[in-house]
Motif scaffolding. Structure first.
Motif, mmCIF file in Angstrom:
data_model
loop_
_atom_site.group_PDB
_atom_site.id
_atom_site.type_symbol
_atom_site.label_atom_id
_atom_site.label_comp_id
_atom_site.label_asym_id
_atom_site.label_seq_id
_atom_site.Cartn_x
_atom_site.Cartn_y
_atom_site.Cartn_z
ATOM 1 N N ALA A 50 0.833 -1.206 0.000
ATOM 2 C CA ALA A 50 0.000 0.000 0.000
ATOM 3 C C ALA A 50 0.867 1.255 0.000
ATOM 4 O O ALA A 50 0.563 2.238 -0.689
ATOM 5 N N LEU A 51 1.954 1.216 0.763
ATOM 6 C CA LEU A 51 2.873 2.354 0.802
ATOM 7 C C LEU A 51 3.498 2.601 -0.575
ATOM 8 O O LEU A 51 3.581 3.741 -1.036
ATOM 9 N N THR A 52 3.888 1.528 -1.242
ATOM 10 C CA THR A 52 4.464 1.655 -2.585
ATOM 11 C C THR A 52 3.439 2.231 -3.552
ATOM 12 O O THR A 52 3.759 3.093 -4.372
ATOM 13 N N ARG A 53 2.192 1.783 -3.452
ATOM 14 C CA ARG A 53 1.132 2.308 -4.326
ATOM 15 C C ARG A 53 0.899 3.795 -4.052
ATOM 16 O O ARG A 53 0.692 4.581 -4.980
ATOM 17 N N LEU A 54 0.927 4.181 -2.782
ATOM 18 C CA LEU A 54 0.753 5.589 -2.420
ATOM 19 C C LEU A 54 1.831 6.443 -3.075
ATOM 20 O O LEU A 54 1.544 7.514 -3.630
ATOM 21 N N ILE A 55 3.068 5.973 -3.049
ATOM 22 C CA ILE A 55 4.166 6.717 -3.664
ATOM 23 C C ILE A 55 3.957 6.829 -5.168
ATOM 24 O O ILE A 55 4.200 7.883 -5.765
ATOM 25 N N MET A 56 3.484 5.755 -5.801
ATOM 26 C CA MET A 56 3.234 5.800 -7.242
ATOM 27 C C MET A 56 2.140 6.830 -7.567
ATOM 28 O O MET A 56 2.251 7.563 -8.540
ATOM 29 N N ILE A 57 1.113 6.889 -6.746
ATOM 30 C CA ILE A 57 0.041 7.871 -6.959
ATOM 31 C C ILE A 57 0.592 9.289 -6.797
ATOM 32 O O ILE A 57 0.299 10.174 -7.598
ATOM 33 N N ARG A 58 1.401 9.508 -5.771
ATOM 34 C CA ARG A 58 1.983 10.840 -5.559
ATOM 35 C C ARG A 58 2.876 11.243 -6.720
ATOM 36 O O ARG A 58 2.854 12.398 -7.167
ATOM 37 N N ARG A 59 3.654 10.303 -7.248
ATOM 38 C CA ARG A 59 4.534 10.608 -8.375
ATOM 39 C C ARG A 59 3.719 10.918 -9.625
ATOM 40 O O ARG A 59 4.063 11.824 -10.390
ATOM 41 N N ASP A 60 2.635 10.169 -9.853
ATOM 42 C CA ASP A 60 1.776 10.438 -11.011
ATOM 43 C C ASP A 60 1.118 11.801 -10.892
ATOM 44 O O ASP A 60 0.952 12.509 -11.878
ATOM 45 N N LYS A 61 0.728 12.186 -9.668
ATOM 46 C CA LYS A 61 0.092 13.484 -9.467
ATOM 47 C C LYS A 61 1.061 14.605 -9.833
ATOM 48 O O LYS A 61 0.685 15.559 -10.496
ATOM 49 N N ARG A 62 2.321 14.477 -9.439
ATOM 50 C CA ARG A 62 3.306 15.497 -9.776
ATOM 51 C C ARG A 62 3.504 15.577 -11.290
ATOM 52 O O ARG A 62 3.618 16.654 -11.855
ATOM 53 N N ARG A 63 3.539 14.408 -11.947
ATOM 54 C CA ARG A 63 3.691 14.379 -13.402
ATOM 55 C C ARG A 63 2.485 15.046 -14.056
ATOM 56 O O ARG A 63 2.621 15.831 -14.983
ATOM 57 N N PHE A 64 1.280 14.770 -13.533
ATOM 58 C CA PHE A 64 0.072 15.381 -14.065
ATOM 59 C C PHE A 64 0.116 16.898 -13.902
ATOM 60 O O PHE A 64 -0.265 17.628 -14.818
ATOM 61 N N GLU A 65 0.589 17.369 -12.750
ATOM 62 C CA GLU A 65 0.659 18.811 -12.523
ATOM 63 C C GLU A 65 1.628 19.476 -13.492
ATOM 64 O O GLU A 65 1.358 20.563 -14.003
ATOM 65 N N VAL A 66 2.753 18.834 -13.779
ATOM 66 C CA VAL A 66 3.722 19.377 -14.732
ATOM 67 C C VAL A 66 3.112 19.417 -16.134
ATOM 68 O O VAL A 66 3.238 20.409 -16.857
ATOM 69 N N GLU A 67 2.413 18.340 -16.516
ATOM 70 C CA GLU A 67 1.782 18.313 -17.838
ATOM 71 C C GLU A 67 0.683 19.362 -17.945
ATOM 72 O O GLU A 67 0.523 19.998 -18.990
#
Length: 114
Positions: A50-67
């Motif tokens: 679950a912790l690993t999935r949370l990190i993946m979601i946070r990383r995707d959110k940052r990528r989405f914000e940059v895009e």
């Protein structure tokens, strides 16, 4: 460009190989550190998956914000230069795709993307 033993190209190639080797060793060290960290989290009773999935979601959110920022800049530049640009973006409220255009009605007094 010749790549003999005592040539500039040969020296550059050796430097690239040395640097690449050092970086790969650093990556291996970081992988070991990550494995240790996950073990510590598991020992403390946390769900590592679950912790690993949370990190993946946070990383995707940052990528989405940059895009999103890049897309906003693109639309602003298109508008400023008078280049018509149609963009499909998801509607937050309904989840449907909405076509937005950078074409502006000169008679309109409101902002083009309200």
């Amino acid at each position: 460009m010749s790549t003999g033993i005592n040539t500039d190209a040969g020296e550059k190639l050796r430097a690239y190989a040395d640097r690449m080797e050092r970086l790969m060793e650093e990556i291996d060290g970081l992988k070991d550190d990550l494995k240790d960290l996950k073990g510590q989290a598991k020992n403390d009773g946390f769900n590592v998956q679950a912790l690993t999935r949370l990190i993946m979601i946070r990383r995707d959110k940052r990528r989405f914000e940059v895009e999103a920022e890049l897309l906003n800049d693109l639309l602003l530049y298109a508008h400023a230069t008078g280049i018509p640009l149609d963009v499909i973006s998801p509607s937050v409220e309904s989840g449907e795709e909405v076509v937005r255009s950078s074409k502006v009605d000169p008679a309109a007094e409101s902002a083009p993307f309200d």
